[in-house]
Enzyme design. Sequence first.
Site, PDB file in Angstrom:
ATOM      1  N   ASP A   1       5.822   5.853   5.573  1.00 57.06           N
ATOM      2  CA  ASP A   1       4.896   4.794   5.977  1.00 57.06           C
ATOM      3  C   ASP A   1       4.674   4.923   7.483  1.00 57.06           C
ATOM      4  O   ASP A   1       5.634   4.937   8.250  1.00 57.06           O
ATOM      5  CB  ASP A   1       5.530   3.443   5.613  1.00 57.06           C
ATOM      6  CG  ASP A   1       4.747   2.265   6.165  1.00 57.06           C
ATOM      7  OD1 ASP A   1       3.563   2.452   6.499  1.00 57.06           O
ATOM      8  OD2 ASP A   1       5.334   1.165   6.240  1.00 57.06           O
TER       9      ASP A   1
ATOM     10  N   ASN B   1       2.188   2.939   9.168  1.00 57.15           N
ATOM     11  CA  ASN B   1       1.567   1.767   9.794  1.00 57.15           C
ATOM     12  C   ASN B   1       2.292   0.459   9.482  1.00 57.15           C
ATOM     13  O   ASN B   1       1.764  -0.626   9.709  1.00 57.15           O
ATOM     14  CB  ASN B   1       0.089   1.658   9.394  1.00 57.15           C
ATOM     15  CG  ASN B   1      -0.072   1.522   7.882  1.00 57.15           C
ATOM     16  OD1 ASN B   1       0.926   1.556   7.157  1.00 57.15           O
ATOM     17  ND2 ASN B   1      -1.287   1.372   7.414  1.00 57.15           N
TER      18      ASN B   1
ATOM     19  N   ASP C   1       3.173  -1.066   6.644  1.00 56.91           N
ATOM     20  CA  ASP C   1       2.825  -1.977   5.544  1.00 56.91           C
ATOM     21  C   ASP C   1       3.741  -1.761   4.332  1.00 56.91           C
ATOM     22  O   ASP C   1       3.502  -2.312   3.253  1.00 56.91           O
ATOM     23  CB  ASP C   1       1.350  -1.842   5.137  1.00 56.91           C
ATOM     24  CG  ASP C   1       1.019  -0.446   4.619  1.00 56.91           C
ATOM     25  OD1 ASP C   1       1.926   0.417   4.583  1.00 56.91           O
ATOM     26  OD2 ASP C   1      -0.138  -0.205   4.240  1.00 56.91           O
TER      27      ASP C   1
ATOM     28  N   ASP D   1       1.696   6.729   3.516  1.00 57.97           N
ATOM     29  CA  ASP D   1       0.276   7.002   3.750  1.00 57.97           C
ATOM     30  C   ASP D   1       0.072   8.417   4.279  1.00 57.97           C
ATOM     31  O   ASP D   1       1.037   9.153   4.531  1.00 57.97           O
ATOM     32  CB  ASP D   1      -0.307   5.961   4.723  1.00 57.97           C
ATOM     33  CG  ASP D   1       0.601   5.773   5.924  1.00 57.97           C
ATOM     34  OD1 ASP D   1       0.954   6.790   6.542  1.00 57.97           O
ATOM     35  OD2 ASP D   1       0.992   4.614   6.227  1.00 57.97           O
TER      36      ASP D   1
ATOM     37  N   ASP E   1      -3.945  16.216 -14.499  1.00 59.44           N
ATOM     38  CA  ASP E   1      -3.215  15.200 -15.249  1.00 59.44           C
ATOM     39  C   ASP E   1      -3.567  15.268 -16.744  1.00 59.44           C
ATOM     40  O   ASP E   1      -4.752  15.412 -17.087  1.00 59.44           O
ATOM     41  CB  ASP E   1      -3.621  13.828 -14.681  1.00 59.44           C
ATOM     42  CG  ASP E   1      -2.778  12.698 -15.187  1.00 59.44           C
ATOM     43  OD1 ASP E   1      -1.595  12.641 -14.828  1.00 59.44           O
ATOM     44  OD2 ASP E   1      -3.301  11.856 -15.948  1.00 59.44           O
TER      45      ASP E   1
ATOM     46  N   GLU F   1      -0.914  19.640 -16.592  1.00 59.02           N
ATOM     47  CA  GLU F   1       0.125  18.879 -17.276  1.00 59.02           C
ATOM     48  C   GLU F   1      -0.239  18.884 -18.755  1.00 59.02           C
ATOM     49  O   GLU F   1      -1.261  18.327 -19.150  1.00 59.02           O
ATOM     50  CB  GLU F   1       0.175  17.440 -16.750  1.00 59.02           C
ATOM     51  CG  GLU F   1       1.347  16.683 -17.328  1.00 59.02           C
ATOM     52  CD  GLU F   1       1.227  15.168 -17.175  1.00 59.02           C
ATOM     53  OE1 GLU F   1       2.254  14.492 -17.223  1.00 59.02           O
ATOM     54  OE2 GLU F   1       0.091  14.655 -17.028  1.00 59.02           O
TER      55      GLU F   1
END
Length: 569
Positions: free
Chosen positions: A23, A25, A27, A31, A204, A271
């Site tokens: 992280d 920033n 929060d 990110d 996926d 996958e």
Amino acid sequence: MDVQTDWWKETTVYQVYPRSFQDSNGDGIGDLDGIIRRLDHLVDLGVETLWFSPFYRSPQKDFGYDISDYRSIAPEYGDPATCDRLIREAHARGLKVVFDMVLNHTSDEHPWFRTSRSSRDDPMRDWYVWRDGRGRGGKRPPNNWHAMIGGSGWHRDETTGQWYWTQFLPFQPDLNYRHPAVRAEMLDTMRFWLDRGVDGFRLDIVNALFEDAEFRDNPFAFKLLPSDDDPSMLFQASSNTLNHPDTLAFMKELRCCVDGYDHPSRFLVGEVNAAIEQARAHCGDAADGLNLVFLFRSLTVPLLAPRMRALMAEYEKHFPDPLLPTWVFSNHDRLRRISRLDGDLRRAKLNAAWQLTARGVPFIYYGEEIGMLQQRLPLRTALDPIAHRFPLPQFAADLLRSRFKESINRDESRTPMQWDTSANAGFCPAGITPWLPAPENLGGRTVEEQRSDPDSLLCCYRRFLRLRKEHAALRRGRFELLPESETGKHVVGYRREAPEETLLVLLNASQSPQRLPSAPTGEMLASTSAAQRTGDSEPLRSLAPWEGFLLLERAAPTDRPGHDSRCDP
Ligand code: NOJ
């Protein structure tokens, strides 16, 4: 090899789960800037390709696997400029970048689905799989099809009275691949990212794209629960919903799309939840389908020599050159491998030595390199929708975990990366609540602590990854499995042979020392234990418990890498 074309055959992949990596920033959510900050760890580790789980715009009901805009970045992760910077910064460090592409379904909040569901006459109606129900008033699902996760995959939409099909969760409606505009749009989406420099895609549940065109029922199967090589369950085969011949044919179109790019070439890894023969079929008869498919048997294979030998033999049988197996031991959906190995770091090192010396492309899941454990988190507060899909009481989930080493709460394998011993394991600053908790007791399983310990799991990964870079035989050598008579019952042995050199790998998959029937000689390149000296060895007579060795048996004098391969933290 053509470096520009075949790099993906020799690469090593690291899966970043962006929400949990770093992280930047404050929060509590990982990110893109955070990933950029940590790229140097990945370079230092020695992996070559990064696969990012999705960070496109999404309501995050399935944490990014429910996309509402394929061409933009979810604001909590960053913006397009940061995404471009991530690609650039990775490339500048010699790393390749693989995005996760969810072709099978969108979010139910995607504008395409919103319009599609608005009326039976909407021009986008057929972008999804809609069908009338059976019985009076169409109140029963159109047929018996189960979703991949069990239970009917049909959902009645009150606005138009029809049913839509989902292979996964009800908020992930399947796109209709029989519609040419859908196929064109999704190929175009892939090109959008390829044009921005992405080196490949992880696709996926790509074996779910097409269903039976006539919507015939799935046949009966004598099977209650699914397994890694057979998705049949609840007494139903999936022949009309998974691995459909039209899906196999479409793999070639996907391949053509990435093959339209060169310098460097791009690749696809799919996958595919299927029997190994079907997984292989997705690569095309002439190796003209997916470049790679995930093979999931390794997730649960016990670290026992006969089982390891059998798995390698099976992979060799079904994925001979020019095909390549993949080696996956953990991911964001399944129990972390280390927790199947009872948290034992010696076993984890042996597992790493196996993964990084076998023939095939290794996929390392974030945190695997430091032995990050699967957390125990209460089902009641789970964020993962799958945990709530099966309303098991906690004791049943605990039993599943202890008896079968499975977890239905995927949060447990997605906890924050453990960078150091500061607050929140260095994932986010003190005073911030991360989206999932880091464990209170990190037990030395952090990057910072392991970086300076030559005997750590991290340094073991680094040693073997570096050797993979230096030795052609590890990257592209022929594979020869040694019979048990040459190694003893508990030792797995194999050779990797390239014109330049022959390497011998010996792995003691047992908790007792093992004497070798014959005593190989050569130059010791690496051991799972840092205490083991490298260099020319005495004949090697025995292996310590859970010890693995890599020996250079033969080297052409001119091609000998002149590099000391020890971990120098
Ligand atoms: C497989 C992904 O790995 C999983 O995380 C996701 O929930 C499903 N596909 C649905 O997209």
